[in-house]
Design a protein around this motif. Structure first.
Motif, PDB file in Angstrom:
ATOM      1  N   VAL A 146       0.838  -1.203   0.000  1.00 37.22           N
ATOM      2  CA  VAL A 146       0.000   0.000   0.000  1.00 37.22           C
ATOM      3  C   VAL A 146       0.876   1.257   0.000  1.00 37.22           C
ATOM      4  CG1 VAL A 146      -1.633   1.333   1.386  1.00 37.22           C
ATOM      5  CG2 VAL A 146      -1.985  -1.123   1.059  1.00 37.22           C
ATOM      6  N   GLU A 147       1.921   1.272   0.828  1.00 37.97           N
ATOM      7  CA  GLU A 147       2.811   2.428   0.865  1.00 37.97           C
ATOM      8  C   GLU A 147       3.483   2.653  -0.493  1.00 37.97           C
ATOM      9  OE1 GLU A 147       4.026   1.944   5.601  1.00 37.97           O
ATOM     10  OE2 GLU A 147       5.525   1.697   4.022  1.00 37.97           O
ATOM     11  N   TRP A 148       3.891   1.547  -1.114  1.00 33.91           N
ATOM     12  CA  TRP A 148       4.532   1.666  -2.438  1.00 33.91           C
ATOM     13  C   TRP A 148       3.554   2.207  -3.476  1.00 33.91           C
ATOM     14  CZ3 TRP A 148       3.342  -0.812  -7.049  1.00 33.91           C
ATOM     15  CH2 TRP A 148       4.268  -0.627  -8.069  1.00 33.91           C
ATOM     16  N   GLN A 149       2.319   1.708  -3.463  1.00 31.30           N
ATOM     17  CA  GLN A 149       1.331   2.152  -4.439  1.00 31.30           C
ATOM     18  C   GLN A 149       1.000   3.631  -4.266  1.00 31.30           C
ATOM     19  OE1 GLN A 149       0.096   0.511  -7.039  1.00 31.30           O
ATOM     20  NE2 GLN A 149      -0.954   2.387  -7.590  1.00 31.30           N
ATOM     21  N   ILE A 150       0.901   4.072  -3.002  1.00 28.49           N
ATOM     22  CA  ILE A 150       0.605   5.483  -2.750  1.00 28.49           C
ATOM     23  C   ILE A 150       1.772   6.357  -3.200  1.00 28.49           C
ATOM     24  CG2 ILE A 150       0.302   7.153  -0.880  1.00 28.49           C
ATOM     25  CD1 ILE A 150      -1.425   5.096   0.545  1.00 28.49           C
ATOM     26  N   ALA A 151       2.995   5.897  -2.941  1.00 26.46           N
ATOM     27  CA  ALA A 151       4.164   6.654  -3.405  1.00 26.46           C
ATOM     28  C   ALA A 151       4.184   6.759  -4.934  1.00 26.46           C
ATOM     29  CB  ALA A 151       5.445   6.007  -2.879  1.00 26.46           C
ATOM     30  N   GLU A 152       3.858   5.643  -5.612  1.00 25.69           N
ATOM     31  CA  GLU A 152       3.799   5.662  -7.071  1.00 25.69           C
ATOM     32  C   GLU A 152       2.711   6.614  -7.560  1.00 25.69           C
ATOM     33  OE1 GLU A 152       6.945   4.016  -8.088  1.00 25.69           O
ATOM     34  OE2 GLU A 152       5.498   3.966  -9.723  1.00 25.69           O
ATOM     35  N   PHE A 153       1.576   6.625  -6.837  1.00 30.08           N
ATOM     36  CA  PHE A 153       0.470   7.509  -7.213  1.00 30.08           C
ATOM     37  C   PHE A 153       0.883   8.967  -7.080  1.00 30.08           C
ATOM     38  CE2 PHE A 153      -3.828   8.751  -7.856  1.00 30.08           C
ATOM     39  CZ  PHE A 153      -4.096   9.792  -6.977  1.00 30.08           C
ATOM     40  N   ARG A 154       1.599   9.310  -5.977  1.00 31.20           N
ATOM     41  CA  ARG A 154       2.066  10.686  -5.807  1.00 31.20           C
ATOM     42  C   ARG A 154       3.030  11.068  -6.939  1.00 31.20           C
ATOM     43  NH1 ARG A 154       3.722   9.332  -0.422  1.00 31.20           N
ATOM     44  NH2 ARG A 154       2.057   9.567   1.119  1.00 31.20           N
ATOM     45  N   ARG A 155       3.958  10.164  -7.217  1.00 27.10           N
ATOM     46  CA  ARG A 155       4.960  10.471  -8.236  1.00 27.10           C
ATOM     47  C   ARG A 155       4.336  10.611  -9.624  1.00 27.10           C
ATOM     48  NH1 ARG A 155       7.320   7.746 -12.016  1.00 27.10           N
ATOM     49  NH2 ARG A 155       6.289   5.822 -11.354  1.00 27.10           N
ATOM     50  N   ARG A 156       3.370   9.771  -9.925  1.00 27.01           N
ATOM     51  CA  ARG A 156       2.811   9.762 -11.274  1.00 27.01           C
ATOM     52  C   ARG A 156       1.828  10.896 -11.521  1.00 27.01           C
ATOM     53  NH1 ARG A 156       0.849   5.283 -10.839  1.00 27.01           N
ATOM     54  NH2 ARG A 156      -1.359   5.758 -10.595  1.00 27.01           N
ATOM     55  N   THR A 157       1.011  11.254 -10.516  1.00 23.33           N
ATOM     56  CA  THR A 157      -0.052  12.240 -10.712  1.00 23.33           C
ATOM     57  C   THR A 157       0.242  13.587 -10.092  1.00 23.33           C
ATOM     58  OG1 THR A 157      -1.237  11.540  -8.703  1.00 23.33           O
ATOM     59  CG2 THR A 157      -1.715  10.363 -10.752  1.00 23.33           C
ATOM     60  N   GLY A 158       1.121  13.625  -9.085  1.00 26.35           N
ATOM     61  CA  GLY A 158       1.383  14.872  -8.382  1.00 26.35           C
ATOM     62  C   GLY A 158       0.306  15.232  -7.372  1.00 26.35           C
ATOM     63  N   ILE A 159      -0.674  14.347  -7.141  1.00 28.73           N
ATOM     64  CA  ILE A 159      -1.748  14.579  -6.169  1.00 28.73           C
ATOM     65  C   ILE A 159      -1.253  14.169  -4.791  1.00 28.73           C
ATOM     66  CG2 ILE A 159      -4.109  13.987  -5.513  1.00 28.73           C
ATOM     67  CD1 ILE A 159      -4.665  13.392  -8.457  1.00 28.73           C
ATOM     68  N   TYR A 160      -1.471  15.009  -3.814  1.00 28.33           N
ATOM     69  CA  TYR A 160      -1.039  14.698  -2.455  1.00 28.33           C
ATOM     70  C   TYR A 160      -1.921  13.597  -1.882  1.00 28.33           C
ATOM     71  CZ  TYR A 160       0.422  15.213   2.365  1.00 28.33           C
ATOM     72  OH  TYR A 160       0.912  14.965   3.614  1.00 28.33           O
ATOM     73  N   CYS A 161      -1.280  12.572  -1.329  1.00 30.04           N
ATOM     74  CA  CYS A 161      -1.998  11.389  -0.829  1.00 30.04           C
ATOM     75  C   CYS A 161      -1.470  11.043   0.558  1.00 30.04           C
ATOM     76  CB  CYS A 161      -1.819  10.206  -1.788  1.00 30.04           C
ATOM     77  SG  CYS A 161      -2.800   8.763  -1.353  1.00 30.04           S
ATOM     78  N   GLU A 162      -2.388  10.928   1.537  1.00 34.35           N
ATOM     79  CA  GLU A 162      -2.037  10.600   2.914  1.00 34.35           C
ATOM     80  C   GLU A 162      -2.396   9.153   3.211  1.00 34.35           C
ATOM     81  OE1 GLU A 162      -2.943  15.021   4.854  1.00 34.35           O
ATOM     82  OE2 GLU A 162      -4.235  13.298   5.311  1.00 34.35           O
TER      83      GLU A 162
END
Length: 607
Positions: free
Chosen positions: A466-482
């Motif tokens: 889950v942490e890896w997927q959220i990090a990938e999501f932040r990097r790919r979209t630039g949307i802040y994710c907590e």
């Protein structure tokens, strides 16, 4: 008058009307089923033809790749001997990897002034036992320049072509000049006569070779650096027969027509026949009994029109033959039953009530069966999803173990080559460094493919994934994710962890594509035997009717995954109020246990 009145008494049905109506319905069923089977068979045949089209194209491309690999041999050293060329071609194992290729040859380009020295040099390489006949440049006569077949392996397949000037014919000479000026793989599109094999249809492909170290950025430089061309001659029968043998349909006929060049194609039907896998023109005498389709094939700049034909009987199974008759019988019998039912309903209210009760009971049974079928479909979906994830895991592992190791070995070799040539061979060193960069990019691409199939971080547990997927999501979209979680290590089965990961992946994908959000909050927590995950965004949200939009399967897929795990799924959303997706699953040893238990109870109830 009494006789006429009796005709309209409901107790005396007009059975001849029922027979005619049933016969008409049965005929319609027969025609509809026959056309449906024929259309389905024709569609399957077109799919087979397209598959064969891609297979032929892939084999032609592999021959072009073989030419490029052989051309690199002359980039290492221009003075390749006949023995070296023989050993190189022998190492290619043509019979095993390229069974349709008859010969790999090298045509040396010489001018008329250099002809005498060239002939003397070739005769000096003659040796007993190598299979080459005595050298003689053919056809005779003096010309301004020549392209002489100097090396040819295996020589036993075409000894008569040794020493032939392939540029003697004006059309082939023009094709060779165009290939030299463009630096691309080319062909004349004309068949090659093989006196030793009169029944064979042979074609050739050629690639120009330029002198190593010389610039070839424009036409003039390419002409100055041109030393000859590498070619392959292949048996078109063997190539097409190898493709046809892979098709499940038998007795498929293939006709290849030369449609001209891709830049100047001929009209359909105007091309010259290049190859025909059969001699009998059965498709002309029984066209209504044949499926036929025409597909284009790119033959290195020339456009082939491939016509695939097969008898309809070859694609029909025994069931396809008898099914229209069964449909006609079913239509006839069904219509007669409906007609009899209609007459029965008009003659007796009690019989109608009894029939209604019987139909009600039958409907209830059908509903129970439908429910059982629905549960079985979900079990099948769960099994298919499990098989898909296992297959992804297997493919990712094989890519990592096989392709990854090979790329690593290749990188080590390239790095060693770059290190050893840094001082003594600067140009080779630069080329090696470039190759090293390409290998690194390929390794990075392979890692990306493996992560797309199944991220290896899943092996470290759900929290890490889950942490890896959220990090990938932040990097790919630039949307802040907590991310908020109440446990650092949640132990659960691989099936359940993969399902939660896919649900998070689908939720984040929906947010990035549709939500227009600037903040995403993900909460993962475990309370007792319940594992829950909440994905919340501050985007535009969605109305209830938008969730069932045609072609939208993201939320449907999430819901089905949760039901397979025996959990709960809910959505809270409104126009402009963002969306919250909440899933919760009871953690057990077997995540599909609730589903199997529910199915067993339903089977017991039906029994």
């Amino acid at each position: 008058m009494l006789g006429k009145k009796n005709l309209f008494v409901p107790k005396k049905p007009f059975w001849w009307v029922g027979v005619l109506l049933s016969a008409g319905v049965g005929l319609l069923f027969y025609l509809a089923t026959s056309r449906s089977i024929e259309a389905d068979s024709n569609q399957r045949f077109k799919h087979l033809a397209h598959t064969a089209q891609h297979s032929i194209g892939a084999r032609i491309k592999s021959y072009a790749d073989l030419l490029r690999g052989t051309a690199s041999l002359f980039q290492v050293s221009e003075s390749i001997t006949r023995a070296q060329f023989r050993h190189y071609v022998a190492g290619l194992s043509l019979a095993e990897h390229f069974p349709a290729i008859e010969t790999v040859n090298f045509a040396r380009f010489i001018t008329d002034e250099a002809r005498a020295a060239f002939e003397l040099k070739v005769r000096g390489e003659e040796s007993a036992g190598d299979g080459y006949p005595p050298f003689a440049l053919t056809p005779p006569g003096r010309r301004a320049s020549y392209s002489v077949l100097t090396y040819m392996e295996p020589i036993a397949n075409a000894p008569d072509k040794f020493g032939v000037d392939i540029a003697a014919e004006p059309f082939r000479n023009k094709v060779l000049d165009d290939s030299r000026d463009k630096g691309t793989v080319t062909n004349s599109g004309q068949t090659i006569q093989m006196p030793s094999k009169p029944g064979m249809t042979a074609l050739a492909m050629r690639l120009p070779i330029y002198r190593a170290g010389m610039s070839v950025s424009n036409v003039a430089e390419r002409r100055a650096a041109y030393i000859g061309s590498i070619g392959v001659g292949f048996n078109l029968q063997s190539l097409v027969r190898g493709v046809l043998d892979e098709m499940p349909a038998r007795n498929v006929r293939v006709e290849l027509y030369d449609g001209g060049t891709i830049s100047q194609p001929r009209r359909s039907g105007d091309g010259a026949l290049v190859f025909d896998s059969q001699a009998a023109p059965w498709h002309e005498t029984a066209a209504h009994q044949v499926f036929s389709t025409i597909v284009p094939i790119n033959y290195n700049g020339r456009l082939w029109q491939a016509r695939f034909s097969v008898s309809k009987a070859e694609l029909y199974t025994g069931f396809d033959v008898y099914f229209p008759w069964l449909a006609m019988l079913a239509g006839f019998v069904g219509t007669m039953l409906i007609y009899a039912l209609f007459h029965t309903l008009t003659t007796s209210r009690m019989r109608a009530i009894q029939m209604a009760k019987a139909m009600t009971q039958e409907l209830r049974d059908s509903q129970a069966k439908l429910q059982v079928s629905h549960q079985k479909l979900r079990r099948l979906a769960a099994h298919a999803d499990h098989i898909k994830e296992e297959e992804r895991k297997r493919i990712a592992r094989e890519i990592h173990d096989d392709l990854g190791q090979n790329l690593l070995v290749l990188r080590i070799d390239a790095d060693m080559l770059a290190s050893r040539t840094e001082r003594r061979h600067p140009r080779l060193h630069a080329r090696a460094r470039s190759t090293l960069g390409q290998i690194d990019a390929t390794i990075k691409s392979v890692r990306h493919i493996i992560n797309d199939l199944r991220p290896t971080v899943l092996d470290l547990g759900l929290n890490a994934a889950v942490e890896w997927q959220i990090a990938e999501f932040r990097r790919r979209t630039g949307i802040y994710c907590e991310l908020s979680e109440n446990q650092t290590d949640i132990c659960l089965s691989d099936h359940c962890a993969t399902a939660f990961f896919r649900i998070l992946q689908e939720s984040l994908s929906n947010i990035s594509q549709h939500a227009k959000a600037s903040l995403v909050q993900v909460e993962l927590k475990k309370e007792g035997d319940i594992l829950s995950m909440t994905v919340k965004d501050n985007g535009v949200g969605v109305l209830n009717e938008g969730r069932n939009k045609a072609g939208s399967f993201g939320l449907v897929g999430i819901e089905e995954r949760i039901k397979i795990l025996g959990g709960k799924f809910s959505i809270k959303s409104g126009q402009g109020a963002g969306m919250t997706v909440l899933v919760s699953v009871p953690i057990k040893d077997d995540p599909v246990y609730p589903y199997l238990h529910e199915q067993s109870e339903l089977d017991s109830h039906s029994a």
